[in-house]
Design an enzyme around this catalytic site. Structure first.
Site, PDB file in Angstrom:
ATOM      1  N   GLY A 173       0.810  -1.209   0.000  1.00  0.00           N
ATOM      2  CA  GLY A 173       0.000   0.000   0.000  1.00  0.00           C
ATOM      3  C   GLY A 173       0.842   1.256   0.000  1.00  0.00           C
ATOM      4  O   GLY A 173       1.937   1.318  -0.557  1.00  0.00           O
ATOM      5  N   CYS A 174       0.341   2.277   0.679  1.00  0.00           N
ATOM      6  CA  CYS A 174       0.961   3.601   0.602  1.00  0.00           C
ATOM      7  C   CYS A 174       2.244   3.733   1.408  1.00  0.00           C
ATOM      8  O   CYS A 174       2.954   4.725   1.247  1.00  0.00           O
ATOM      9  CB  CYS A 174      -0.047   4.665   1.042  1.00  0.00           C
ATOM     10  SG  CYS A 174      -1.459   4.842  -0.087  1.00  0.00           S
ATOM     11  N   PHE A 175       2.571   2.773   2.280  1.00  0.00           N
ATOM     12  CA  PHE A 175       3.839   2.871   3.003  1.00  0.00           C
ATOM     13  C   PHE A 175       4.963   2.146   2.267  1.00  0.00           C
ATOM     14  O   PHE A 175       6.102   2.070   2.743  1.00  0.00           O
ATOM     15  CB  PHE A 175       3.719   2.362   4.447  1.00  0.00           C
ATOM     16  CG  PHE A 175       3.556   0.872   4.612  1.00  0.00           C
ATOM     17  CD1 PHE A 175       4.653   0.029   4.579  1.00  0.00           C
ATOM     18  CD2 PHE A 175       2.301   0.317   4.845  1.00  0.00           C
ATOM     19  CE1 PHE A 175       4.515  -1.344   4.759  1.00  0.00           C
ATOM     20  CE2 PHE A 175       2.147  -1.051   5.026  1.00  0.00           C
ATOM     21  CZ  PHE A 175       3.261  -1.882   4.979  1.00  0.00           C
TER      22      PHE A 175
END
Length: 402
Positions: A173-175
């Site tokens: 995901g976004c991390f």
């Protein structure tokens, strides 16, 4: 007495062997490159585009609602791999219930490596050394499930050695951008002479779908996310050709307790789907300072306090609301998240690649501001993702950034 091992007739001290295999200094960001598809859509025109290509213009009230959502995103434009022509050729992509995952994955199998290679070539050109000098490759994406994957495809596309040591990360995901850099730091510091190419690449085609009157999340996702790729070269003990930009002082990851329900993803036969809860910004705001203190408190001299404004910030711009929460929770002065807000405005949320775009924008802003006055030497790069996970690193800006 130090541990030893016998090899043939010679006696080798293990401690000395271990030290000789490790770098002397900290891993550093040596170069950055970014890339986007050529298809640019402004936020003002996107509602008309979206409702037209999904055959939903008859949902006038929902379209008006979507226009208001788009206006409040803090996004001015985004870049998308999928075009109106592609969507016309694949009506299953706009049908919320049609099985279409195979077709999406087939498109991503070529598009993601090509976009990733474009960003990587820019990073390698800035680095100034041959691509064959890359020793490790770390690739992260949510957009694909083919094996061999993007990492394998990048070897011939970039002219890397067949022996390059590859690691492929999926569905972080976004991390993901921070997670890949954290891994690169460990590789560079524990392998003398290593040069690690990190690439994050994402396509929103994986979760593009038509609007649903009963699902606010769909409108939020379609109005927020964009496509892009970012690449970083990481290494320690720079040579005379290399210009380190940011030393990676420390890297850490933690989980916000009891938050796994708020943000998650999964592949279905239709597309990449998941949950993006309304509580996400609040969870970040309530926990970000504690997370930072747990990760970096001793290195920053204790309790943070007003010291957060003594740092520079490259924060994943998940949304304008998330950045507002970070601003408020840390008591940041106006402009501290300017680089992140600029990236959100110019590109939207590109998932794992976005925080690297923010770091690239930060160095541009630092260069412009360096002549005008002081700029912090220490800063934080931070991203949030499924879990909910906070991934962050403490950076030291070198004189080469200026």
């Amino acid at each position: 007495m130090a541990p030893t091992t016998t090899m043939g007739s010679a006696l080798y001290p293990l401690g000395e062997m271990r030290r000789s295999q490790r770098a002397d200094g900290l891993a550093a960001v040596l170069a950055i490159g970014t890339a986007n598809p050529p298809n640019c859509v402004t936020q003002e025109e996107f509602p008309d585009f979206y409702f037209r290509v999904t055959n939903s213009d008859h949902l006038t009230a929902l379209k008006d609602k979507f226009k208001r959502i788009c206006q409040e995103m803090g996004v001015q434009r985004r870049y998308l791999h999928h075009t109106e022509e592609m969507l016309s050729a694949h009506p299953e992509f706009v049908d919320r219930d049609a099985p279409s995952l195979d077709a999406r994955l087939d498109i991503a199998a070529d598009a993601v490596p090509e976009l990733a290679a474009e960003a990587a070539k820019k990073a390698i050109a800035e680095w100034g050394r041959p691509a064959a000098d890359i020793t490790h490759l770390v690739v992260t994406t949510n957009s694909g499930a083919h094996v061999p994957g993007v990492d394998f495809r990048l070897v011939p596309l970039l002219g890397l050695r067949p022996s390059v040591r590859r690691t492929m990360l999926h569905l972080n995901g976004c991390f993901a951008g921070c997670a890949a850099l954290r891994l690169a730091k460990d590789l560079a510091e524990n392998s003398r002479g290593a040069r690690v190419l990190v690439v994050a690449a994402e396509l929103t085609l994986m979760y593009f779908t038509g609007p649903d009157e009963g699902c606010f999340r769909t409108l939020l996702v379609q109005g927020l996310f964009g496509d892009g790729a970012a690449a970083v070269i990481v290494g320690a003990d720079a040579d005379d050709v290399e210009r380190p930009l940011f030393e990676i002082v420390s890297a850490a990851q933690t989980i916000i307790p009891e938050s796994d329900h708020a943000l998650n993803m999964r592949f279905t036969e239709r597309r990449l789907d998941g949950v993006l809860g309304r509580q996400v910004p609040g969870l970040i705001g309530d926990n970000v300072e504690r997370c930072l203190l747990d990760m970096f408190g001793p290195l920053l001299g204790g309790d943070g306090g007003g010291g957060w404004n003594d740092l520079f910030w490259a924060v994943h711009p998940g949304s304008s609301t998330i950045m507002d929460q970070v601003d408020a929770a840390l008591g940041l002065e106006p402009g501290k998240l300017a680089a992140s807000r600029r990236v959100l405005s110019d590109y939207g949320n590109m998932s794992g690649a976005t925080v690297i775009f923010a770091l690239d924008e930060l160095r541009r802003q630092r260069k412009e501001a360096a002549a005008a006055g002081e700029w912090p030497e220490l800063g934080v790069m931070m991203a949030f993702g499924p879990g909910m996970t906070v991934d962050a690193m403490l950076l030291h800006a070198t004189s080469h950034v200026n």
